[in-house]
Design a protein around this motif. Structure first.
Motif, PDB file in Angstrom:
ATOM      1  N   VAL A   1       1.119  -1.296  -0.419  1.00 58.57           N
ATOM      2  CA  VAL A   1      -0.356  -0.100  -0.176  1.00 58.57           C
ATOM      3  C   VAL A   1       0.973   1.382  -0.012  1.00 58.57           C
ATOM      4  O   VAL A   1       0.063   2.140  -0.893  1.00 58.57           O
ATOM      5  N   MET A   2       1.943   0.965   0.668  1.00 56.67           N
ATOM      6  CA  MET A   2       2.998   2.264   0.895  1.00 56.67           C
ATOM      7  C   MET A   2       3.210   2.813  -0.108  1.00 56.67           C
ATOM      8  O   MET A   2       3.956   4.282  -0.837  1.00 56.67           O
ATOM      9  N   ALA A   3       3.846   1.743  -1.239  1.00 54.09           N
ATOM     10  CA  ALA A   3       4.884   1.661  -2.462  1.00 54.09           C
ATOM     11  C   ALA A   3       3.642   2.710  -3.664  1.00 54.09           C
ATOM     12  O   ALA A   3       4.252   3.886  -3.991  1.00 54.09           O
ATOM     13  N   GLU A   4       2.592   2.254  -3.366  1.00 54.26           N
ATOM     14  CA  GLU A   4       1.823   2.498  -3.910  1.00 54.26           C
ATOM     15  C   GLU A   4       1.754   4.193  -4.163  1.00 54.26           C
ATOM     16  O   GLU A   4       1.022   4.671  -4.517  1.00 54.26           O
ATOM     17  N   MET A   5       1.085   4.634  -2.630  1.00 57.90           N
ATOM     18  CA  MET A   5       1.446   5.315  -2.080  1.00 57.90           C
ATOM     19  C   MET A   5       2.612   6.664  -3.143  1.00 57.90           C
ATOM     20  O   MET A   5       1.901   8.422  -3.427  1.00 57.90           O
TER      21      MET A   5
END
Ligand SMILES: Cc1ncc(C[n+]2csc(CCOP(=O)(O)OP(=O)(O)O)c2C)c(N)n1
Ligand SMILES: [Mg+2]
Length: 328
Positions: free
Chosen positions: A85-89
């Motif tokens: 999720v963070m990498a997507e952000m």
């Protein structure tokens, strides 16, 4: 609070952990946004954590989840890793949507997290379609569809209610009624503000639930999901909740009285469950510190993963405009 008795220790701590994961993840996202590590639109569910956490308890791995642009928490609780999720952000290739979706379009086939959606009400027909596919293929699965109170004013809402009821499709509709659609309060755009009544008018069993009480949400979601699974027909939960932050990072939040926000903060779902566990003698010294420590560790590792990630090379810009075949 809902329960006369506190939940078992293990379950209580699990619910607390899930809500803390969502809260702390989003708080770190605010810092990263200010540092321009995360860009674009970003909507936080701080204050509303009990909704995603409570409902997700009622779902099985084979069920599907459809969400809105306010979906970081839903993705995390469903089991999409904080790192993905963070990498997507960050817009990195290692993100759950290959960095092409960002905050509003988290997607993960492995956990059947069928997407955040920037279109208000856009997830409703998708959920109805997923449930139709399940029904036609004879799967006993539930599709949980999260949407805001603002979606109820959309035509797609009514079309989706009608078809789901008429064709008896297994959708668990989860309306996150936080009283506002951007800066407009519900009384200013809905003639009927009891949203459960809207679903009931389509002959869909519907309940209004205190969405700040994770145990009440879990209890209602378990009953509704069991009914959907057994009957192959929809149910509707109106989860009454409140966002503690502005609509998005660009919103100065000038339309809500400060006293109203403060009043709702008195019902913070995390403080409420903590107090209940403490009063019930379930919480031990050091429990909260231990939960916070593990959450901080998970989030820092996710940030490290995102920082070390790669940006998609420009040569790949046109990839996936057309399908490259079924995902591996
Ligand atoms: C079809 C459509 N119309 C308008 C918008 C602009 N818009 C973005 S969020 C929003 C408010 C939606 O409120 P609600 O459904 O209550 O969800 P919340 O933000 O409160 O979680 C609007 C009107 C949009 N994204 N899609
Ligand atoms: Mg709303």
């Amino acid at each position: 609070m809902s329960g006369e008795r506190p939940p078992e220790r293990e379950h209580g701590l699990h619910l607390l952990l899930q809500m803390l994961r969502v809260r702390r993840f989003e708080e770190r996202c605010v810092e990263l946004y200010s540092a321009a590590k995360i860009r674009g639109f970003m909507h936080l569910c701080i204050g509303e954590e009990a909704v995603a956490v409570g409902v997700m308890e009622a779902l099985q791995p084979e069920d599907a989840v459809v969400a809105t642009y306010r979906e970081h928490g839903h993705a995390l609780v469903r089991g999409v890793s904080a790192a993905a999720v963070m990498a997507e952000m960050y817009g990195k290739l290692e993100g759950c949507s290959r960095g092409r979706g960002g905050s509003m379009h988290l997607f993960d086939a492995a956990t059947r997290f069928c997407g955040g959606n920037a279109i208000v009400g856009g997830g409703l027909p998708l959920a109805v379609g997923l449930a139709l596919a399940d029904k036609l293929q004879g799967h006993k699965r539930v599709t949980a569809c999260f949407f805001g109170d603002g979606a109820v004013a959309e035509g797609e809402f009514h079309e989706s209610m009608n078809l789901a009821a008429l064709w008896r499709l297994p959708v668990l509709f989860c309306c996150e009624n936080n009283l506002y659609a951007m800066g407009t309060r519900i009384e200013r755009y809905e003639s009927e503000t009891n949203l459960a009544l809207k679903a009931a008018s389509y002959e869909i069993p519907a309940w209004s639930v205190d969405g700040m009480d994770v145990l009440a949400v879990e209890d209602a979601a378990r009953k509704a999901a069991a009914e959907v699974r057994a009957g192959g027909a929809p149910c509707f939960l109106e989860l009454r909740t409140y966002r503690f932050r502005a609509h998005s990072m660009y919103d100065p939040d000038l339309y809500r009285p400060k006293e109203e926000i403060e009043r709702w903060k008195q019902h913070d779902p995390i403080s409420a469950l903590t107090a209940q566990l403490r009063e019930g003698g379930v919480l031990r010294d050091g429990d909260i510190e231990e939960l916070e420590r593990s959450v901080a560790e998970e989030i820092e590792a996710a940030i490290g993963f995102a920082e070390a990630g790669t940006l998609e090379p420009v040569e790949d810009l046109e990839r996936f405009v057309y399908s490259e075949g079924p995902a591996a």
